[in-house]
Design an enzyme around this catalytic site. Structure first.
Site, short mmCIF file in Angstrom:
data_model
loop_
_atom_site.label_atom_id
_atom_site.label_comp_id
_atom_site.label_asym_id
_atom_site.label_seq_id
_atom_site.Cartn_x
_atom_site.Cartn_y
_atom_site.Cartn_z
N GLY A 179 20.39 23.68 90.82
CA GLY A 179 20.51 24.89 90.17
C GLY A 179 20.89 25.85 91.08
O GLY A 179 19.82 26.55 91.79
N GLY A 207 31.82 21.02 76.90
CA GLY A 207 31.43 19.93 75.89
C GLY A 207 31.34 18.60 76.09
O GLY A 207 31.85 17.85 75.14
N ASN A 220 20.42 13.55 79.58
CA ASN A 220 20.82 15.02 79.55
C ASN A 220 19.97 15.17 78.00
O ASN A 220 20.75 14.75 76.88
CB ASN A 220 22.03 15.32 79.31
N THR A 230 21.65 24.08 82.91
CA THR A 230 22.25 25.57 83.10
C THR A 230 21.40 26.50 81.98
O THR A 230 20.83 25.85 80.99
CB THR A 230 23.69 25.69 82.60
N CYS A 274 21.30 18.10 74.85
CA CYS A 274 22.45 18.08 73.82
C CYS A 274 21.92 18.40 72.27
O CYS A 274 20.71 18.36 72.13
CB CYS A 274 22.96 16.44 73.77
N ASN A 312 30.02 27.84 81.72
CA ASN A 312 30.78 26.74 81.29
C ASN A 312 30.44 26.17 79.45
O ASN A 312 29.02 26.05 79.64
CB ASN A 312 31.10 25.53 82.18
N GLY A 369 28.80 13.49 82.37
CA GLY A 369 27.99 12.96 81.28
C GLY A 369 28.64 11.93 80.22
O GLY A 369 29.99 12.41 79.91
N ILE A 403 17.01 22.15 87.44
CA ILE A 403 17.50 22.72 86.02
C ILE A 403 18.76 22.30 85.58
O ILE A 403 19.72 22.46 86.38
CB ILE A 403 16.90 24.22 85.82
N LYS A 455 16.77 14.99 82.44
CA LYS A 455 17.20 16.47 82.78
C LYS A 455 16.88 17.29 82.04
O LYS A 455 17.46 17.19 80.84
CB LYS A 455 18.83 16.13 83.01
#
Length: 309
Positions: A248, A77, A132, A198, A135, A74, A51, A196, A170
């Site tokens: 996933g 970050g 993504n 997480t 966030c 996880n 990312g 998916i 995503k």
């Protein structure tokens, strides 16, 4: 003499043709640099790169990874070098090393962040953007953009105006109805969705009584989430007209087939790579075997082939 393969593994997502449907998922695969001593990147269908944010990020304070039954947590970050460094350093290397389809995964705190990153990537050799939306929306106190139709739609619309590249959103599973989010991003110009991301989870050290992760909670991935992922992919496939990429907990070729029977045009392999860096290649080989023993010539022949009761 070059022997022609018996099976056609090509998969098309959002108008982009992959030589096979197996994609290394964003995060675990970095920018592919740790795997080139093991096998050519050209063997993969594609790579979804780590990312990218507008500027370099160090990520969260450790500990930020924890093992769980049948998976892992996880909270890394989004540690990454920033989009400019990716364009200058990592993207040219990926092209030199023969990566087939390069997907840039992008993240931001505001719609303007997403738009600026997308604009920077628009004139590059990147084949697709994966957006993504898990966030934090800093304008709304930290809730993820992807947990509301309004937030997901706004980011999609903003990215759509900033790039001509195909965009794949995503989706986060941490919502009440993922189909409504999928329909919201479709309505604002998404070319595909991937899911998916997480699931939110937590572990506690019973000796110290502290959460194992420094940020208390993190994203759960691995085989434990697979049935949830299959269910959500199937639901989204039946709710939208755009292409769906499934991920996933995929750990084997059988898992990949199951996900594609649910309707996924392609699959992303994530946590499985941590325990077995060769997992994507084994899955590709397993898909060929499945097609061989079932007399299937093309991947599309079984995509979406589930027969609900």
């Amino acid at each position: 003499m070059i022997m022609k393969k018996k099976w056609d593994l090509t998969a098309t997502v959002a108008g982009v043709t992959f030589p096979n449907p197996v994609i290394a998922a964003s995060g675990v695969y970095g920018f592919g640099e740790y795997y080139t001593d093991l096998y050519p990147l050209s063997l993969l269908g594609g790579i979804s790169c780590k990312g990218l944010t507008l500027h370099k990020r160090q990520g969260n304070t450790p500990p930020r990874v924890a093992e769980t039954p049948a998976g892992m947590l996880n909270s890394v970050g989004l540690q990454n070098p920033g989009v400019d460094t990716f364009i200058e350093k990592h993207l040219p290397r990926l092209k030199r090393e023969g990566a087939n389809i390069i997907i840039a995964n992008i993240a931001g705190d505001t719609p303007e962040d997403y738009a600026e990153i997308a604009s920077k990537l628009d004139g590059t050799d990147v084949d697709m953007l994966e957006v993504n939306i898990s966030c934090p929306n800093v304008k709304k106190g930290g809730a993820a953009w992807g947990v509301s139709c309004e937030g997901a739609a706004l980011v999609t619309k903003t990215v759509r105006t900033a790039t001509k590249k195909p965009i794949m959103i995503k989706l986060t599973p941490n919502v009440t109805d993922i189909t409504e989010i999928a329909k919201a991003v479709e309505s604002e110009g998404a070319d595909a969705v991937s899911l998916i991301n997480t699931l939110l989870g937590m572990r506690i050290d019973i000796r110290t009584k502290r959460p194992i992760l420094h940020r208390n909670v993190g994203g759960l991935s691995g085989p434990a989430v697979f049935p949830v992922a299959v269910r959500m992919v199937w639901q989204v496939v039946n709710a939208v007209k755009i292409d769906v990429v499934g991920m996933g907990g995929i750990n084997s070729a059988e898992d990949a087939v199951e996900m594609m029977l649910a309707g996924a045009k392609a699959v992303q392999i994530g946590t499985a790579i941590i325990s077995d860096p060769l997992a994507p290649l084994k899955i590709i080989g397993g898909l060929e075997h499945y097609m061989d023993i079932n007399g299937i010539k093309k991947i599309d022949e079984f995509v979406g082939g589930v027969k609900p009761w």
